[in-house]
Design a protein around this motif. Structure first.
Motif, PDB file in Angstrom:
ATOM      1  N   ALA A   6       0.937  -0.997   0.449  1.00 43.95           N
ATOM      2  CA  ALA A   6       0.404   0.074  -0.194  1.00 43.95           C
ATOM      3  C   ALA A   6       0.429   1.215   0.007  1.00 43.95           C
ATOM      4  N   LEU A   7       2.011   1.210   0.956  1.00 36.97           N
ATOM      5  CA  LEU A   7       2.500   2.493   1.013  1.00 36.97           C
ATOM      6  C   LEU A   7       3.739   2.777  -0.389  1.00 36.97           C
TER       7      LEU A   7
ATOM      8  N   TYR B 204       1.087   4.092  -2.973  1.00 38.56           N
ATOM      9  CA  TYR B 204       0.393   5.787  -2.285  1.00 38.56           C
ATOM     10  C   TYR B 204       0.925   6.769  -3.251  1.00 38.56           C
TER      11      TYR B 204
ATOM     12  N   ARG C 190       0.864   9.626  -3.018  1.00 41.28           N
ATOM     13  CA  ARG C 190       0.817  11.638  -2.243  1.00 41.28           C
ATOM     14  C   ARG C 190       2.107  11.478  -1.319  1.00 41.28           C
TER      15      ARG C 190
ATOM     16  N   HIS D  72      -5.297   0.301  -2.977  1.00 36.02           N
ATOM     17  CA  HIS D  72      -4.103  -0.770  -1.895  1.00 36.02           C
ATOM     18  C   HIS D  72      -4.457  -0.685  -0.660  1.00 36.02           C
ATOM     19  N   LEU D  73      -4.606   0.436   0.080  1.00 36.41           N
ATOM     20  CA  LEU D  73      -4.734   0.692   1.358  1.00 36.41           C
ATOM     21  C   LEU D  73      -5.619  -0.204   2.463  1.00 36.41           C
TER      22      LEU D  73
ATOM     23  N   TYR E  95      -8.193   7.881   7.054  1.00 39.71           N
ATOM     24  CA  TYR E  95      -6.947   8.259   5.967  1.00 39.71           C
ATOM     25  C   TYR E  95      -6.820   8.763   4.769  1.00 39.71           C
TER      26      TYR E  95
END
Lengths: 217, 217
Positions: free
Chosen positions: A97-98, A101, A103, B93-94, B176
């Motif tokens: 996930a990271l 990500y 952002r 993903h998160l 989040y």
DNA sequence: TAGATTGTTAATCGATTAACAATC
DNA sequence: TAGATTGTTAATCGATTAACAATC
């Protein structure tokens, strides 16, 4: 006139200010003021002006702040005029996930290496990367001059990995393991623990266990 | 004698105390004291005793705290003697990482439903669940009496989804998305923004951009 | 100028720490 | 009992807010 050193709690709010400014920028706004920013963040206008005052005067009397200018200044203050390379340790679900990500990049960070010690993961693709062998951690960090790491490994491994990161030269760790890492004074750690956050909120919920199903007395 | 209402900041530390107590429990320890807990958390012993004192007296003079007993009491205070069902919104993903995160259950929470509005995701498996159509959000939340939600949707959608969650009866949101959600007073929100945390730490890093590659003057 | 909003000082509020009597 | 550590009070420290002169 002699500015007192900015307290850490004020520094921690600067990223929030940056966030609303970016939001305002997207809305096409060119100016704002402490009142408006405060409303959007749930903070008092006085607090925002005070926080900013630790770093200088960025507004115009009677007219508020120029959004683009203040944005720029905050990025300068927070050392975000460069892009910081970041090492991500742990290629599990969270690591995935990271790594994906979006952002981080606009925030001033870029994950440039992902590590794991699981042979079944090493070499497999992750985002725009391949998972590297955790054995390479020190070498890659030093070669690339990386000083920021994100720790997304199991609790049991966290402190040992942190020790290696610190030894390799890491100065800032974003820690997703639910443990207070022991690190030297010159290394910053921020902890992210969603369970603790949920537990904090649970305190304020109605303890009532039953009910809800369909209200019987 | 009349206890003053516990400040929110003290409530927020209780989950940390619970964390060390669980750690001690795993190490087979039966008693501890404010000194030891403080050392492990980087807090003063006085602060720990003060925080606990808002809720009662849990120690024994001269002998410290019984680990299991204090653990139990903190779980009671934090309303963790039950398992809270949690709705997860967002199956990106998160969302995947959260749905597979093992620590919610031992913390007192269980994700019982995952929602997304992307037709290509609806119906696909996620952890032990199938992704549900976000259109079902209100119905499922109400039917199951869910009061806690985790928001893992894109920034642009966050406020609109939060509005729906609140209307459906949600009282606590773990958010989040990097935005301060507008919610009624009786709804708690905790925000998790890794970029803001990295930016906070970047303030303390050497601004020096060049160098590092191989030190030339 | 009159109006508006900053930057800053002083007042208030709240959180942390120090200290110690209570007590097991 | 003597020793140890709690629970609590009072003192300190720091953060937030209110207020306003500065000023564009």
């Amino acid at each position: 006139m002699v500015k007192r050193k900015a307290p850490d709690i004020a520094v921690g709010r600067l990223p929030l200010y940056l966030r609303v400014l970016n939001q305002l920028l997207e809305e096409g706004r060119t100016t704002t003021n402490s009142q408006e920013m405060g409303t959007r963040l749930g903070l008092s206008p006085a607090q925002i002006r005070k926080d900013l005052s630790y770093f200088g005067g960025f507004g115009r009397f009677g007219a508020g702040y120029d959004v683009a200018y203040l944005c720029e200044q905050l990025r300068r203050i927070l050392n975000l005029e460069r892009t910081w390379p970041v090492a991500l340790v742990g290629a599990g679900h969270l690591g995935h996930a990271l790594a994906n990500y979006g952002r981080f990049s606009e925030g001033g960070f870029e994950i440039v290496a992902v590590f794991d010690d699981d042979p079944s993961k090493i070499g497999s693709p992750l985002g725009r990367h391949q998972v590297l062998d955790a054995a390479q951690l020190e070498r890659v960090i030093q070669e690339q001059g990386i000083v920021i790491a994100i720790l997304a490994v199991p609790l049991q491994a966290a402190q040992a990995v942190a020790d290696r990161l610190v030894a390799a030269g890491i100065k800032a760790i974003l820690n997703y393991a639910p443990v207070r890492l022991k690190v030297p004074n010159d290394v910053k750690v921020q902890e992210i623990d969603p369970v603790a956050r949920l537990q904090h909120m649970a305190y304020y919920l109605e303890a009532d266990d039953a009910a809800m199903d369909d209200g019987e007395a």
